[in-house]
Design a protein around this motif. Structure first.
Motif, PDB file in Angstrom:
ATOM      1  N   LEU A   1      17.849  11.559  36.410  1.00 27.27           N
ATOM      2  CA  LEU A   1      17.897  10.932  37.728  1.00 27.27           C
ATOM      3  C   LEU A   1      18.458   9.523  37.708  1.00 27.27           C
ATOM      4  CD1 LEU A   1      14.362  12.016  38.992  1.00 27.27           C
ATOM      5  CD2 LEU A   1      16.562  13.189  39.314  1.00 27.27           C
ATOM      6  N   VAL A   2      18.949   9.116  38.873  1.00 28.52           N
ATOM      7  CA  VAL A   2      19.336   7.739  39.129  1.00 28.52           C
ATOM      8  C   VAL A   2      18.215   7.146  39.977  1.00 28.52           C
ATOM      9  CG1 VAL A   2      20.980   6.240  40.307  1.00 28.52           C
ATOM     10  CG2 VAL A   2      21.786   8.289  39.114  1.00 28.52           C
ATOM     11  N   GLY A   3      17.598   6.102  39.502  1.00 26.91           N
ATOM     12  CA  GLY A   3      16.516   5.475  40.257  1.00 26.91           C
ATOM     13  C   GLY A   3      15.274   6.343  40.313  1.00 26.91           C
ATOM     14  N   GLU A   4      14.332   5.896  41.099  1.00 22.23           N
ATOM     15  CA  GLU A   4      13.068   6.605  41.281  1.00 22.23           C
ATOM     16  C   GLU A   4      13.188   7.604  42.428  1.00 22.23           C
ATOM     17  OE1 GLU A   4      10.124   6.342  39.524  1.00 22.23           O
ATOM     18  OE2 GLU A   4      11.348   5.146  38.145  1.00 22.23           O
ATOM     19  N   PRO A   5      12.492   8.727  42.326  1.00 22.75           N
ATOM     20  CA  PRO A   5      12.462   9.646  43.468  1.00 22.75           C
ATOM     21  C   PRO A   5      11.855   8.959  44.693  1.00 22.75           C
ATOM     22  CG  PRO A   5      11.545  10.682  41.514  1.00 22.75           C
ATOM     23  CD  PRO A   5      11.729   9.224  41.195  1.00 22.75           C
ATOM     24  N   ARG A   6      12.324   9.349  45.852  1.00 23.88           N
ATOM     25  CA  ARG A   6      11.757   8.826  47.104  1.00 23.88           C
ATOM     26  C   ARG A   6      10.722   9.828  47.590  1.00 23.88           C
ATOM     27  NH1 ARG A   6      14.914   7.525  52.743  1.00 23.88           N
ATOM     28  NH2 ARG A   6      13.042   7.324  53.992  1.00 23.88           N
ATOM     29  N   VAL A   7       9.469   9.389  47.696  1.00 23.58           N
ATOM     30  CA  VAL A   7       8.365  10.258  48.097  1.00 23.58           C
ATOM     31  C   VAL A   7       7.840   9.793  49.447  1.00 23.58           C
ATOM     32  CG1 VAL A   7       6.067  11.123  47.490  1.00 23.58           C
ATOM     33  CG2 VAL A   7       7.717  10.585  45.681  1.00 23.58           C
ATOM     34  N   GLU A   8       7.728  10.735  50.384  1.00 22.73           N
ATOM     35  CA  GLU A   8       7.147  10.443  51.694  1.00 22.73           C
ATOM     36  C   GLU A   8       6.003  11.415  51.930  1.00 22.73           C
ATOM     37  OE1 GLU A   8      10.540  10.790  54.293  1.00 22.73           O
ATOM     38  OE2 GLU A   8      11.014   8.681  54.024  1.00 22.73           O
ATOM     39  N   PHE A   9       4.799  10.886  52.062  1.00 19.84           N
ATOM     40  CA  PHE A   9       3.636  11.703  52.355  1.00 19.84           C
ATOM     41  C   PHE A   9       3.583  11.943  53.855  1.00 19.84           C
ATOM     42  CE2 PHE A   9       2.759   9.631  48.328  1.00 19.84           C
ATOM     43  CZ  PHE A   9       2.386  10.727  47.565  1.00 19.84           C
ATOM     44  N   LEU A  10       3.283  13.166  54.240  1.00 21.47           N
ATOM     45  CA  LEU A  10       3.358  13.585  55.634  1.00 21.47           C
ATOM     46  C   LEU A  10       1.994  13.948  56.195  1.00 21.47           C
ATOM     47  CD1 LEU A  10       6.344  16.049  55.154  1.00 21.47           C
ATOM     48  CD2 LEU A  10       6.471  13.636  55.800  1.00 21.47           C
ATOM     49  N   THR A  11       1.839  13.739  57.490  1.00 24.28           N
ATOM     50  CA  THR A  11       0.669  14.226  58.214  1.00 24.28           C
ATOM     51  C   THR A  11       1.177  15.318  59.130  1.00 24.28           C
ATOM     52  OG1 THR A  11      -0.352  12.043  58.165  1.00 24.28           O
ATOM     53  CG2 THR A  11      -1.194  13.610  59.797  1.00 24.28           C
ATOM     54  N   PRO A  12       0.915  16.589  58.773  1.00 28.59           N
ATOM     55  CA  PRO A  12       1.431  17.685  59.588  1.00 28.59           C
ATOM     56  C   PRO A  12       0.942  17.606  61.032  1.00 28.59           C
ATOM     57  CG  PRO A  12       0.688  18.493  57.473  1.00 28.59           C
ATOM     58  CD  PRO A  12       0.224  17.064  57.585  1.00 28.59           C
ATOM     59  N   ALA A  13       1.849  17.926  61.947  1.00 33.03           N
ATOM     60  CA  ALA A  13       1.541  17.973  63.366  1.00 33.03           C
ATOM     61  C   ALA A  13       1.866  19.388  63.846  1.00 33.03           C
ATOM     62  CB  ALA A  13       2.344  16.904  64.091  1.00 33.03           C
ATOM     63  N   ASP A  14       2.555  19.520  64.956  1.00 36.20           N
ATOM     64  CA  ASP A  14       2.928  20.829  65.473  1.00 36.20           C
ATOM     65  C   ASP A  14       3.891  21.499  64.507  1.00 36.20           C
ATOM     66  OD1 ASP A  14       1.430  20.309  67.758  1.00 36.20           O
ATOM     67  OD2 ASP A  14       3.137  19.373  68.755  1.00 36.20           O
ATOM     68  N   ALA A  15       3.655  22.787  64.275  1.00 33.37           N
ATOM     69  CA  ALA A  15       4.517  23.508  63.333  1.00 33.37           C
ATOM     70  C   ALA A  15       4.344  25.014  63.519  1.00 33.37           C
ATOM     71  CB  ALA A  15       4.149  23.138  61.897  1.00 33.37           C
ATOM     72  N   LYS A  16       5.285  25.725  62.968  1.00 35.29           N
ATOM     73  CA  LYS A  16       5.192  27.170  62.855  1.00 35.29           C
ATOM     74  C   LYS A  16       5.211  27.508  61.379  1.00 35.29           C
ATOM     75  CE  LYS A  16       7.437  31.504  63.596  1.00 35.29           C
ATOM     76  NZ  LYS A  16       8.689  32.203  63.736  1.00 35.29           N
ATOM     77  N   GLY A  17       4.299  28.342  60.931  1.00 34.35           N
ATOM     78  CA  GLY A  17       4.315  28.822  59.569  1.00 34.35           C
ATOM     79  C   GLY A  17       3.601  27.972  58.545  1.00 34.35           C
ATOM     80  N   LEU A  18       2.885  26.967  58.962  1.00 31.11           N
ATOM     81  CA  LEU A  18       2.170  26.133  57.997  1.00 31.11           C
ATOM     82  C   LEU A  18       0.673  26.437  57.960  1.00 31.11           C
ATOM     83  CD1 LEU A  18       3.903  22.679  58.487  1.00 31.11           C
ATOM     84  CD2 LEU A  18       4.284  24.369  56.699  1.00 31.11           C
ATOM     85  N   GLY A  19       0.271  27.529  58.528  1.00 31.35           N
ATOM     86  CA  GLY A  19      -1.140  27.922  58.450  1.00 31.35           C
ATOM     87  C   GLY A  19      -1.900  27.340  59.535  1.00 31.35           C
TER      88      GLY A  19
END
Length: 102
Positions: free
Chosen positions: A84-102
């Protein structure tokens, strides 16, 4: 549920090909050994041949931590980092409206 998005930028085309091979093996291990991992989807980025984005969804934070602590994931991280070049970019998410995420 707990989710995140990670972006990786590979050094060059050879590194991207090796990263993809490592990813294939890691996804197989995750599928076989991690019941708390609900989604582990890897993507190439259109127009950016050296970029990869992973979308990951876990039953809860404990399942995410079990994923991070798993020997196959630790090995994946150790082997991918030199690609890799640099550090991975990580974004933690708070799920909201969705289809297929249980």
């Amino acid at each position: 549920m707990f989710a995140l998005v990670v972006r990786f930028d590979c050094r060059d085309e050879a590194a991207a090909a090796e990263f993809d091979e490592l990813t294939t093996g890691a996804v197989a291990e995750i599928t076989a050994k991690e019941p708390g991992t609900l989604v582990y989807a890897t993507h190439r980025v259109e127009g950016e041949p050296l970029a990869r984005v992973f979308y990951e969804a876990y039953r809860d934070r404990e399942a995410f931590q079990a994923h991070e602590d798993a020997p196959h994931v630790r090995e994946f991280h150790a082997r991918k980092n030199p690609l890799l070049v640099g550090e991975p970019r990580v974004e933690f998410l708070t799920p909201a409206d969705a289809k297929g995420l249980g």
